[in-house]
Write a protein that holds these residues in place. Sequence first.
Motif, short mmCIF file in Angstrom:
data_model
loop_
_atom_site.label_atom_id
_atom_site.label_comp_id
_atom_site.label_asym_id
_atom_site.label_seq_id
_atom_site.Cartn_x
_atom_site.Cartn_y
_atom_site.Cartn_z
N SER A 1 13.38 48.49 5.68
CA SER A 1 13.84 47.57 4.89
C SER A 1 15.24 47.90 4.51
CB SER A 1 12.93 48.00 3.42
OG SER A 1 11.41 47.47 4.05
N LEU B 1 18.38 45.51 4.60
CA LEU B 1 19.10 44.94 3.38
C LEU B 1 20.55 45.30 3.17
CD1 LEU B 1 18.57 43.92 0.36
CD2 LEU B 1 17.98 46.02 -0.33
N GLY C 1 21.57 42.30 7.08
CA GLY C 1 21.62 41.31 6.01
C GLY C 1 22.90 41.30 5.19
N GLY D 1 19.82 41.41 -2.26
CA GLY D 1 18.66 40.66 -1.31
C GLY D 1 18.54 39.24 -1.55
N GLN E 1 20.97 37.50 0.58
CA GLN E 1 20.74 37.63 1.92
C GLN E 1 19.81 36.36 2.20
OE1 GLN E 1 20.17 41.55 2.77
NE2 GLN E 1 21.85 42.08 1.95
N ALA E 2 18.76 36.25 1.28
CA ALA E 2 17.35 35.44 1.47
C ALA E 2 17.92 33.96 1.59
CB ALA E 2 16.42 35.57 0.27
N TYR F 1 11.50 35.97 -1.87
CA TYR F 1 11.84 37.27 -2.40
C TYR F 1 11.58 37.30 -3.91
CZ TYR F 1 15.58 40.66 -3.17
OH TYR F 1 16.16 41.84 -3.61
N SER G 1 9.58 40.40 -5.41
CA SER G 1 10.13 41.14 -6.16
C SER G 1 9.54 41.41 -7.63
CB SER G 1 11.75 40.75 -6.16
OG SER G 1 12.20 40.83 -4.98
N HIS H 1 10.52 46.64 1.81
CA HIS H 1 10.92 45.84 0.88
C HIS H 1 11.18 44.21 1.04
CE1 HIS H 1 14.59 44.20 -1.44
NE2 HIS H 1 14.38 45.68 -2.24
N ILE I 1 12.73 41.94 1.16
CA ILE I 1 13.80 41.03 1.92
C ILE I 1 13.41 41.04 3.19
CG2 ILE I 1 15.12 43.34 2.68
CD1 ILE I 1 16.58 39.80 1.84
N SER J 1 10.92 38.11 3.49
CA SER J 1 11.57 36.69 3.12
C SER J 1 12.43 36.33 4.16
CB SER J 1 12.58 37.29 1.67
OG SER J 1 11.80 37.69 0.73
#
Length: 485
Positions: free
Chosen positions: A241, A245, A249, A402, A405-406, A437, A441, A451, A453, A456
């Motif tokens: 993850s 991340l 990402g 995150g 990035q998503a 995400y 989260s 994680h 991310i 997602s």
Amino acid sequence: MNLELMLPLILYLVLVLGIGFWASRHRAGGDFVQEYFIGNRSMGGLVLAMTLVATYTSASSFIGGPGAAYKIGLGWVLLAMIQLPTVWLTLGVLGKKFAIIARRVNAVTINDMLWARYQSKAVVVLGSVTIILAFIATMVVQFIGGARLLETATGLSYQQGLFLFASCVLLYTVIGGFRAVVMTDALQGIIMLIGTGALLAGILIAGDGMPNLIHQLREIDPKLVSPQGAGDMLTQPFMLSFWILVCVGVVGLPHSALRCFGYRDSKALHRGILIGTVVSALLMFGMHLAGALGRAILPGMDSPDKIMPSLMMEVLPPWLAGVFLAAPMAAIMSTIDSQLIQASATLVKDLYLNYLNPKQEKLEVHIPRLSLLCTLILGTLVLLAALQPPEMIIWLNLLAFGGLQAVFLWPLVLGLYWSRANGPGALASMVSGIVCYGVLSQWGIKLAGLHAIVPSLGLGLAAFVVVSLLTPPPDQGVRRLFEQQ
């Protein structure tokens, strides 16, 4: 208050303010939007490398990251080195194509690129809202880091340190714009590099060498010198993850991707990749190793986020500590200024010029004033939000990272390299990614221990591909624009 410690910090703040005033002179008689938000695309290799490293190296890296290493141990140092290829990935994946196309379409913001590629108002508005909200959250983290730094080092209260720090950052960013941001980033990158080396040397001397420090860590907790870390926190799903991340990402972070707009030529790009990767490696290793070894020197810290300034005060002479306390200050300021100027550009360029005032009436009168005002208002809102800080800032920073990035990773990357990518696909990816995400989260759901991310981004990629293939392809003009080299 320790005046011997304060004097170098004050001189440093005066210096960055001076750069802000110098940079403001370049706007005279030129295109305000191009100069204020992108510096007229004039960065050389060294400045490109330093601004990218300094922008990515934030309070989370210089304050929160070493704090996590202090708490978890040497395993976190190994984990942090996952970030080593970030400059190479950002400039290698996005750099050349981004710069070429940005010049063709006269792009100043990331959303300018999204509009040119997808021709979708929904994509631009969703991207704009995401940038503003996420940047406010990450800037709060930076303000907290700056205030805690001054609180620990100078004897000022948290609130006093916050107002002093915020005033300086807002002033030089509002006055100087993008050029002031990248020039101070270059200065701050050099200071961070020197400061990290000086701190590590001081720690090794104070702790009688590396073997003795490792022995003391093992005495405190054997897990501090194991790859899994204290409490066996660093599991394989966690490391995977983290790799997504803070490494892969990172290509999707708008404030890092924007640096690809502003370099001068291919030579500057290649030099930036080389210098940036070396500097990033030295900083990441040095900062996190200092935090981990600091547990042996200052084992009873109440807040891990205070370990870096506390170590500098402990192992360095006061005047030298004052000089190198500017290093974490530089890390924090270099991230805030970049995000602040881009959030302002999002409000002014992407939303105001495109939707509220598309005819650009009285542009030469309104835009400069509105840009400066938006930058100031955003900074003030962040300052007010930072008055109540959380215990450890690294987690808030990673949460905002995150989210960005998503939303942005697949539209940016596939928009450059997949000719079939279209607006409906990009929108589906952005919506599904941020919803997934947010849900994972908010409820603390970890699928297979990963994680939020990771699933997602997986869902966002699947949605992008499926919807793009089920809907009409992009216009031929758009495809030719992005396929030509």
